[in-house]
Structures are given as structure tokens and as C-alpha cells.
Enzyme design. Structure first.
Site, PDB file in Angstrom:
ATOM      1  N   ASN A  76       4.374   3.513   1.131  1.00 55.50           N
ATOM      2  CA  ASN A  76       5.272   2.652   1.640  1.00 55.50           C
ATOM      3  C   ASN A  76       6.561   3.811   2.570  1.00 55.50           C
ATOM      4  O   ASN A  76       6.542   4.692   1.837  1.00 55.50           O
ATOM      5  CB  ASN A  76       6.494   2.467   0.629  1.00 55.50           C
ATOM      6  N   LYS A 117       8.969   3.828   4.088  1.00 56.53           N
ATOM      7  CA  LYS A 117       9.992   3.753   4.644  1.00 56.53           C
ATOM      8  C   LYS A 117      10.511   4.004   5.926  1.00 56.53           C
ATOM      9  O   LYS A 117      10.103   3.173   6.547  1.00 56.53           O
ATOM     10  CB  LYS A 117      10.851   4.223   3.383  1.00 56.53           C
ATOM     11  N   HIS A 134      12.004  -4.816  -2.771  1.00 56.89           N
ATOM     12  CA  HIS A 134      11.948  -3.468  -3.278  1.00 56.89           C
ATOM     13  C   HIS A 134      13.488  -3.237  -3.305  1.00 56.89           C
ATOM     14  O   HIS A 134      14.357  -3.334  -2.888  1.00 56.89           O
ATOM     15  CB  HIS A 134      11.610  -2.776  -1.601  1.00 56.89           C
ATOM     16  N   GLU A 137      15.339  -0.440  -3.148  1.00 56.13           N
ATOM     17  CA  GLU A 137      16.129  -0.175  -1.854  1.00 56.13           C
ATOM     18  C   GLU A 137      17.100  -1.273  -1.034  1.00 56.13           C
ATOM     19  O   GLU A 137      18.271  -1.485  -0.686  1.00 56.13           O
ATOM     20  CB  GLU A 137      15.166   1.294  -0.845  1.00 56.13           C
ATOM     21  N   GLU A 142       8.374  -0.828 -10.053  1.00 52.69           N
ATOM     22  CA  GLU A 142       8.913   0.192  -9.878  1.00 52.69           C
ATOM     23  C   GLU A 142      10.472   0.533 -10.486  1.00 52.69           C
ATOM     24  O   GLU A 142      11.480   0.082  -9.924  1.00 52.69           O
ATOM     25  CB  GLU A 142       9.530   0.166  -8.192  1.00 52.69           C
ATOM     26  N   GLY A 187      12.101   8.207  -5.965  1.00 52.59           N
ATOM     27  CA  GLY A 187      12.406   9.254  -4.982  1.00 52.59           C
ATOM     28  C   GLY A 187      13.355  10.582  -6.213  1.00 52.59           C
ATOM     29  O   GLY A 187      13.829  11.461  -5.597  1.00 52.59           O
ATOM     30  N   SER A 229       7.834   8.049  -8.188  1.00 55.13           N
ATOM     31  CA  SER A 229       7.283   9.318  -7.767  1.00 55.13           C
ATOM     32  C   SER A 229       5.926   9.397  -8.208  1.00 55.13           C
ATOM     33  O   SER A 229       5.932  10.593  -8.964  1.00 55.13           O
ATOM     34  CB  SER A 229       8.088   9.879  -8.746  1.00 55.13           C
TER      35      SER A 229
HETATM   36  P1  PGA Z   1       8.338   6.969  -4.555  1.00 52.53           P
HETATM   37  O1  PGA Z   1       8.912   6.146  -3.668  1.00 52.53           O
HETATM   38  O2  PGA Z   1       7.411   7.630  -4.565  1.00 52.53           O
HETATM   39  O3  PGA Z   1       8.879   7.913  -3.220  1.00 52.53           O
HETATM   40  O4  PGA Z   1       9.638   7.415  -5.515  1.00 52.53           O
HETATM   41  C1  PGA Z   1       8.228   4.775  -4.056  1.00 52.53           C
HETATM   42  C2  PGA Z   1       8.578   3.133  -3.700  1.00 52.53           C
HETATM   43  O5  PGA Z   1      10.055   3.266  -2.965  1.00 52.53           O
HETATM   44  O6  PGA Z   1       8.181   2.941  -3.139  1.00 52.53           O
END
Ligand code: PGA
Length: 249
Positions: free
Chosen positions: A9, A11, A96, A98, A168, A174, A213
Site C-alpha cells: 500500500n 498510500k 483502510h 487512514e 491492521e 506507521g 509496521s
Molecule cells: P505501515 O502501514 O506498514 O506503514 O504500518 C500499513 C498500512 O497502513 O496498510
């Protein structure tokens, strides 16, 4: 074990020029260690580029990070399921964290997006996960079960719909914090049993991915955990070399 799914992803990273360079670097060097599917979720403006780069493959596919639930109309800035499909998306991320926590997307909206995708036979990956305060309050199970049930509540013929789930935990996204393989497994097992209530033995075929992460150093351990069928990776997927290591885990 099911065919593992390794999903990137990006983003809001990598525009079309970077996407093109990423895809050639990745595809030139990618030597899949076995039977697996790689999904790249680029920003919508890259979809045609990523889809073109993967057109000749069945094991590397392009996805879109978000869709609107309507078929078309006055929704400035939005993309419909059919448009995404037309541009080469073979799967869509729904809900997701976000989208939920930065843009205020609700379970009801997620449900409408899953329905919109299913209507045009675009597979979807519904994301679920608890926030830190919910985890600390002992509400993890209740939150993820609610997101799962409500997110899937509008999808017609769920038993035959093409979809995946991504667990998640929001506190792991993140942040460098990762759920332990044991904790991830425990939630995935719950998700599987809830899916069994909904669609019977077909639940065994639904991939449940872990995200939050994930990095080259923890990917193998998470992927080996019971009921973890794949990984959804943000930060460590943006750059081709790092993604290559994880995709080949
Ligand atoms: P990250 O994001 O690996 O940077 O923690 C995962 C995601 O939001 O799908």
C-alpha cells in the site's frame, strides 16, 4: 497453507514516473520463492501505469486504495468501482484505517463500498483494526467484529463474493510497533470463526492479511503464524528494493 498474499500500500507516495521506475526495478528482480500473489495498491493516478506493467502476469496485480460507492455523478475527486476496474484495478482496499480515522469513513460507508465493488465483480479487501485506546479498554474483539459484520453487511451473495480481510491494528500502522505473531493469530482466528458464521466453510478460502509496521525483519515470522494468510505493507513497500525483500519472504 493458502496462496500467500503480499500487498503493497503505497498510500500517497510515488507518482507515475516513480511508479514506472518502481515496477521495472521490481519486476526485473522479482523471483517468487513459491506460489504467491503480489498486489500493488498505488495512488489512483498510477493505476494505469502499474496495471500496464503487470498486464502479462497473473501473480502480480494492481489494486486501488479507495473507491466511491456511487456508480457515477457529482462527486468531485472520487473514482467509482467501474472506473477503477476500467483503469486496471483487480482489487480495491475498503476502510483502510487512514480512510476511517483521517477522512471519517464510517462502517456504513465501508459497507456501501464493498457492495459497489461486488456489484461490478471487483474483489475487495476490507480493513479492520482497533485504536490504541480501544485496545487498552479491552475492546479489541468487539471493535474488529463490529467492523467486520457491518462492513460486509450489504454485500449481496457474500458466500460467492471475492474478498479478503486485512487486520491492521491502528496503533501498529506507521509506528514501528507490530502486533506479535501470537496476537495477530488470535484476532485472525476470531475473524475466521465469525466468517464461518456468515458463509460457512467458504470462510476457509478467504485470505486474512495482517498489516501494521511490517518490515523485512518481521515479515517471515508474521507470515508463518497460524491464520495469517498474507501481509499488507505500507512504509516498507514504497521503495522497490525493500518491497522486493518482503515480497520474496
Ligand atoms: P505501515 O502501514 O506498514 O506503514 O504500518 C500499513 C498500512 O497502513 O496498510
Amino acid at each position: 497453507m493458502k496462496r500467500p498474499i503480499l500487498a503493497a500500500n503505497w498510500k500517497m507516495n510515488n507518482g507515475p514516473t516513480a511508479a514506472k521506475a518502481f515496477m521495472s526495478a521490481f519486476l526485473e528482480n522479482y523471483q517468487p520463492p513459491g506460489d504467491r500473489t503480489v498486489i500493488i495498491f498505488p495512488p489512483a493516478v498510477d493505476l494505469i501505469t502499474v496495471a500496464a506493467a503487470t498486464a502479462a502476469r497473473t501473480d502480480v496485480i494492481a489494486g486501488i486504495q479507495n473507491i466511491h460507492w456511487a456508480e457515477k455523478g457529482a462527486f468531485t475527486g472520487e473514482v467509482s468501482a467501474m472506473m477503477a476496474k476500467d483503469a486496471g484495478a483487480r482489487i480495491v482496499l475498503v476502510g483502510h484505517s487512514e480512510r476511517r480515522h483521517v477522512f471519517g469513513e464510517t462502517d456504513a460507508q465501508c459497507a456501501k463500498k464493498c457492495l459497489a465493488a461486488a456489484k461490478v465483480q471487483l474483489p475487495f479487501m476490507l480493513c479492520i483494526g482497533e485504536k490504541i485506546e480501544q485496545r487498552e479498554a479491552g475492546e479489541t474483539e468487539a471493535v474488529v467484529m463490529r467492523q467486520l459484520r457491518e462492513g460486509l453487511s450489504q454485500t449481496p451473495n457474500l458466500i460467492s463474493a471475492e474478498f479478503m480481510i486485512a487486520y491492521e491494528p491502528v496503533w501498529a500502522i506507521g509506528t514501528g510497533l507490530t502486533a506479535s505473531a501470537t496476537d495477530a493469530s488470535a484476532i485472525h482466528t476470531l475473524v475466521r470463526s465469525e466468517l464461518k458464521q456468515m458463509i460457512g466453510t467458504r470462510a476457509n478460502e478467504i485470505p486474512i492479511l495482517y498489516g501494521g509496521s511490517v518490515s523485512a525483519s518481521n515479515a517471515a515470522g508474521l507470515l508463518a503464524a497460524p491464520e495469517v494468510d498474507g501481509l499488507l505493507v505500507g512504509g516498507a513497500s514504497v521503495e522497490a528494493t525493500s518491497w522486493l525483500t518482503i515480497a520474496q519472504t
